[in-house]
Design a protein around this motif. Structure first.
Motif, PDB file in Angstrom:
ATOM      1  N   GLY A  90      -5.457  -4.659  -0.109  1.00  0.00           N
ATOM      2  CA  GLY A  90      -6.717  -5.349   0.154  1.00  0.00           C
ATOM      3  C   GLY A  90      -7.900  -4.626  -0.461  1.00  0.00           C
ATOM      4  N   ARG A  91      -7.888  -3.305  -0.412  1.00  0.00           N
ATOM      5  CA  ARG A  91      -8.969  -2.527  -1.015  1.00  0.00           C
ATOM      6  C   ARG A  91      -8.994  -2.729  -2.528  1.00  0.00           C
ATOM      7  NH1 ARG A  91      -7.370   2.174   0.544  1.00  0.00           N
ATOM      8  NH2 ARG A  91      -8.416   2.077   2.572  1.00  0.00           N
ATOM      9  N   ALA A  92      -7.830  -2.755  -3.154  1.00  0.00           N
ATOM     10  CA  ALA A  92      -7.758  -2.957  -4.606  1.00  0.00           C
ATOM     11  C   ALA A  92      -8.304  -4.323  -4.994  1.00  0.00           C
ATOM     12  CB  ALA A  92      -6.318  -2.793  -5.078  1.00  0.00           C
ATOM     13  N   GLU A  93      -8.008  -5.346  -4.188  1.00  0.00           N
ATOM     14  CA  GLU A  93      -8.523  -6.687  -4.466  1.00  0.00           C
ATOM     15  C   GLU A  93     -10.035  -6.727  -4.362  1.00  0.00           C
ATOM     16  OE1 GLU A  93      -6.465  -9.138  -1.714  1.00  0.00           O
ATOM     17  OE2 GLU A  93      -4.557  -9.096  -2.833  1.00  0.00           O
ATOM     18  N   ARG A  94     -10.584  -6.061  -3.352  1.00  0.00           N
ATOM     19  CA  ARG A  94     -12.033  -6.048  -3.186  1.00  0.00           C
ATOM     20  C   ARG A  94     -12.724  -5.316  -4.334  1.00  0.00           C
ATOM     21  NH1 ARG A  94     -10.405  -4.821   2.063  1.00  0.00           N
ATOM     22  NH2 ARG A  94     -11.031  -2.632   1.842  1.00  0.00           N
ATOM     23  N   LEU A  95     -12.083  -4.276  -4.853  1.00  0.00           N
ATOM     24  CA  LEU A  95     -12.663  -3.492  -5.940  1.00  0.00           C
ATOM     25  C   LEU A  95     -12.414  -4.104  -7.308  1.00  0.00           C
ATOM     26  CD1 LEU A  95     -11.702   0.099  -4.705  1.00  0.00           C
ATOM     27  CD2 LEU A  95     -14.005  -0.890  -4.780  1.00  0.00           C
ATOM     28  N   GLY A  96     -11.537  -5.098  -7.364  1.00  0.00           N
ATOM     29  CA  GLY A  96     -11.208  -5.712  -8.641  1.00  0.00           C
ATOM     30  C   GLY A  96     -10.298  -4.854  -9.503  1.00  0.00           C
ATOM     31  N   PHE A  97      -9.513  -3.979  -8.869  1.00  0.00           N
ATOM     32  CA  PHE A  97      -8.579  -3.118  -9.602  1.00  0.00           C
ATOM     33  C   PHE A  97      -7.283  -3.896  -9.807  1.00  0.00           C
ATOM     34  CE2 PHE A  97     -10.461   1.254  -8.176  1.00  0.00           C
ATOM     35  CZ  PHE A  97     -11.672   0.911  -8.759  1.00  0.00           C
ATOM     36  N   SER A  98      -7.309  -4.795 -10.766  1.00  0.00           N
ATOM     37  CA  SER A  98      -6.227  -5.774 -10.913  1.00  0.00           C
ATOM     38  C   SER A  98      -4.929  -5.180 -11.440  1.00  0.00           C
ATOM     39  CB  SER A  98      -6.684  -6.899 -11.861  1.00  0.00           C
ATOM     40  OG  SER A  98      -7.031  -6.371 -13.139  1.00  0.00           O
ATOM     41  N   ARG A  99      -4.986  -4.008 -12.060  1.00  0.00           N
ATOM     42  CA  ARG A  99      -3.774  -3.406 -12.607  1.00  0.00           C
ATOM     43  C   ARG A  99      -3.200  -2.327 -11.683  1.00  0.00           C
ATOM     44  NH1 ARG A  99      -5.739  -0.990 -16.836  1.00  0.00           N
ATOM     45  NH2 ARG A  99      -7.809  -1.931 -16.776  1.00  0.00           N
ATOM     46  N   MET A 100      -3.648  -2.329 -10.444  1.00  0.00           N
ATOM     47  CA  MET A 100      -3.004  -1.508  -9.410  1.00  0.00           C
ATOM     48  C   MET A 100      -1.926  -2.353  -8.740  1.00  0.00           C
ATOM     49  SD  MET A 100      -5.793   0.899  -7.419  1.00  0.00           S
ATOM     50  CE  MET A 100      -4.504   1.902  -6.641  1.00  0.00           C
ATOM     51  N   GLN A 101      -0.741  -1.818  -8.644  1.00  0.00           N
ATOM     52  CA  GLN A 101       0.382  -2.505  -8.008  1.00  0.00           C
ATOM     53  C   GLN A 101       0.853  -1.692  -6.802  1.00  0.00           C
ATOM     54  OE1 GLN A 101       3.300  -2.865 -11.121  1.00  0.00           O
ATOM     55  NE2 GLN A 101       1.988  -4.131 -12.419  1.00  0.00           N
ATOM     56  N   PHE A 102       1.415  -2.409  -5.820  1.00  0.00           N
ATOM     57  CA  PHE A 102       1.818  -1.741  -4.588  1.00  0.00           C
ATOM     58  C   PHE A 102       3.221  -2.186  -4.194  1.00  0.00           C
ATOM     59  CE2 PHE A 102      -2.748  -2.116  -4.731  1.00  0.00           C
ATOM     60  CZ  PHE A 102      -3.180  -0.838  -4.401  1.00  0.00           C
ATOM     61  N   GLN A 103       3.992  -1.244  -3.714  1.00  0.00           N
ATOM     62  CA  GLN A 103       5.359  -1.529  -3.307  1.00  0.00           C
ATOM     63  C   GLN A 103       5.647  -0.800  -2.001  1.00  0.00           C
ATOM     64  OE1 GLN A 103       9.876  -0.781  -5.027  1.00  0.00           O
ATOM     65  NE2 GLN A 103       8.193  -0.958  -6.466  1.00  0.00           N
ATOM     66  N   THR A 104       6.133  -1.541  -1.019  1.00  0.00           N
ATOM     67  CA  THR A 104       6.519  -0.938   0.251  1.00  0.00           C
ATOM     68  C   THR A 104       7.985  -0.546   0.168  1.00  0.00           C
ATOM     69  OG1 THR A 104       4.916  -2.285   1.473  1.00  0.00           O
ATOM     70  CG2 THR A 104       6.689  -1.252   2.737  1.00  0.00           C
ATOM     71  N   ALA A 105       8.227   0.739   0.030  1.00  0.00           N
ATOM     72  CA  ALA A 105       9.602   1.242  -0.094  1.00  0.00           C
ATOM     73  C   ALA A 105       9.563   2.756   0.038  1.00  0.00           C
ATOM     74  CB  ALA A 105      10.218   0.853  -1.434  1.00  0.00           C
ATOM     75  N   HIS A 106      10.659   3.323   0.523  1.00  0.00           N
ATOM     76  CA  HIS A 106      10.791   4.771   0.494  1.00  0.00           C
ATOM     77  C   HIS A 106      10.989   5.198  -0.957  1.00  0.00           C
ATOM     78  CE1 HIS A 106      10.765   5.158   4.794  1.00  0.00           C
ATOM     79  NE2 HIS A 106      11.733   4.273   4.914  1.00  0.00           N
ATOM     80  N   ILE A 107      10.594   6.411  -1.270  1.00  0.00           N
ATOM     81  CA  ILE A 107      10.593   6.872  -2.656  1.00  0.00           C
ATOM     82  C   ILE A 107      11.972   6.753  -3.289  1.00  0.00           C
ATOM     83  CG2 ILE A 107      10.150   8.849  -4.164  1.00  0.00           C
ATOM     84  CD1 ILE A 107       8.078   9.807  -2.150  1.00  0.00           C
ATOM     85  N   ASP A 108      13.022   7.033  -2.513  1.00  0.00           N
ATOM     86  CA  ASP A 108      14.370   7.002  -3.081  1.00  0.00           C
ATOM     87  C   ASP A 108      14.962   5.597  -3.158  1.00  0.00           C
ATOM     88  OD1 ASP A 108      14.605   6.717  -0.352  1.00  0.00           O
ATOM     89  OD2 ASP A 108      16.398   7.954  -0.190  1.00  0.00           O
ATOM     90  N   GLN A 109      14.224   4.590  -2.676  1.00  0.00           N
ATOM     91  CA  GLN A 109      14.730   3.221  -2.695  1.00  0.00           C
ATOM     92  C   GLN A 109      13.830   2.272  -3.472  1.00  0.00           C
ATOM     93  OE1 GLN A 109      15.054   2.322   1.480  1.00  0.00           O
ATOM     94  NE2 GLN A 109      16.836   3.641   1.786  1.00  0.00           N
ATOM     95  N   ALA A 110      12.786   2.787  -4.071  1.00  0.00           N
ATOM     96  CA  ALA A 110      11.820   1.936  -4.775  1.00  0.00           C
ATOM     97  C   ALA A 110      12.409   1.393  -6.077  1.00  0.00           C
ATOM     98  CB  ALA A 110      10.544   2.727  -5.062  1.00  0.00           C
ATOM     99  N   ALA A 111      11.870   0.248  -6.513  1.00  0.00           N
ATOM    100  CA  ALA A 111      12.239  -0.339  -7.801  1.00  0.00           C
ATOM    101  C   ALA A 111      11.196   0.106  -8.825  1.00  0.00           C
ATOM    102  CB  ALA A 111      12.284  -1.857  -7.698  1.00  0.00           C
ATOM    103  N   TYR A 112      11.527   1.113  -9.588  1.00  0.00           N
ATOM    104  CA  TYR A 112      10.574   1.681 -10.533  1.00  0.00           C
ATOM    105  C   TYR A 112      10.619   0.949 -11.866  1.00  0.00           C
ATOM    106  CZ  TYR A 112      10.275   5.620  -7.297  1.00  0.00           C
ATOM    107  OH  TYR A 112      10.077   6.394  -6.189  1.00  0.00           O
ATOM    108  N   PRO A 113       9.519   0.994 -12.623  1.00  0.00           N
ATOM    109  CA  PRO A 113       9.559   0.480 -13.993  1.00  0.00           C
ATOM    110  C   PRO A 113      10.608   1.256 -14.791  1.00  0.00           C
ATOM    111  CG  PRO A 113       7.306   0.959 -13.298  1.00  0.00           C
ATOM    112  CD  PRO A 113       8.197   1.531 -12.255  1.00  0.00           C
ATOM    113  N   GLU A 114      11.147   0.619 -15.805  1.00  0.00           N
ATOM    114  CA  GLU A 114      12.163   1.294 -16.622  1.00  0.00           C
ATOM    115  C   GLU A 114      11.618   2.565 -17.240  1.00  0.00           C
ATOM    116  OE1 GLU A 114      14.983   0.384 -20.538  1.00  0.00           O
ATOM    117  OE2 GLU A 114      13.947  -1.247 -19.500  1.00  0.00           O
TER     118      GLU A 114
END
Length: 261
Positions: free
Chosen positions: A63-87
């Protein structure tokens, strides 16, 4: 941000259209927001992924990123060892990821070929527990360094970070260990900075394997990356010479990054 600036500027210079930054265990994503404000907001491209296991923090940051217009910030809810990372990851950072969560961040960095890594470890407990379990089998007087619980925590914390730095070196990173901030602000302020300059480093790998064997520990980082303790079964008093260090820097990209001062 001053300590991260050389890495960020190197990534932006070599990957201006596709730079990928990852903040692992981001919490409220304050680190990511500051980085985006200083380095990405006015750039034509570049994305920043924040990975956090607590959904309420992810939603708040989104929500903070949307208010600031930081459109290239992405968010993922996951533990570090289970996240889907970019290649491909160009800079991975983790600030105070607790205990083995820092290992999870480093594993992700190595597996995704991160050009740069910046971590400030916290609450290193796993190795201290392994030292307690193996203290009776310690070589020589080594066990005296962690016979008491307080010393075991401190020695275990130090050993954990030494293993982390040496693991990064063995996978081709040039490592700098420095202080993040003054001790009056935080007792957990050891900053490990790494820049990938080789494909691998056999000398560092042998040193790491020997260290694991001599201390009797094998933390999550080395287990997951397939590093095993050296065999201690050779003739008494004999130690094989270390391999030579890599003769020259070999960039994983077409153009090798310049060394920072």
């Amino acid at each position: 941000m001053g300590l991260l600036r050389p890495a960020v500027e190197d990534v932006k210079a070599r990957h201006p259209e596709s730079s990928v930054f990852v903040d692992a265990g981001s919490g409220n994503a304050y680190l990511g927001f500051v980085l985006y404000e200083l380095f990405l907001k006015d750039a034509a491209a570049g994305t920043l992924l924040s990975v956090e296991g607590r959904p309420e923090l992810t939603e708040r940051a989104k929500g903070r990123a949307e208010r600031l217009g930081f459109s290239r910030m992405q968010f993922q809810t996951a533990h570090i060892d289970q996240a889907a990372y970019p290649e491909r990851i160009h800079l991975l950072m983790a600030l105070h990821a607790c205990d083995t969560a820092t290992d999870d961040a480093l594993i992700a960095a190595v597996r995704h070929g991160a050009d740069h890594v910046a971590v400030v470890p916290c609450c290193q407990a796993e190795v201290a527990a392994q030292l307690k379990e193996h203290r009776q089998a310690a070589h020589g007087s080594m066990g005296l360094l962690y016979a008491h619980a307080w010393h075991r925590r401190e020695f275990g914390s130090h050993l954990t970070n030494v293993i982390r730095a040496l693991t990064l070196e063995s996978f081709g990173y040039q490592v700098t260990v420095t202080e993040l901030t003054g001790w009056e602000h935080s007792l957990k302020n050891e900053l490990i900075l790494a820049r990938r300059v080789h494909r691998d480093n056999r000398r560092a790998r042998v040193q790491l394997e020997r260290l694991l064997a001599e201390t009797g520990v094998n933390p999550k980082l080395t287990r997951e990356l397939g590093v095993k303790p050296a065999s201690m079964g050779g003739p008494a008093g004999t130690v094989e010479p270390l391999p030579e260090a890599p003769p020259q820097l070999v960039s994983t990209e077409e153009t090798a990054p310049t060394a920072e001062s």
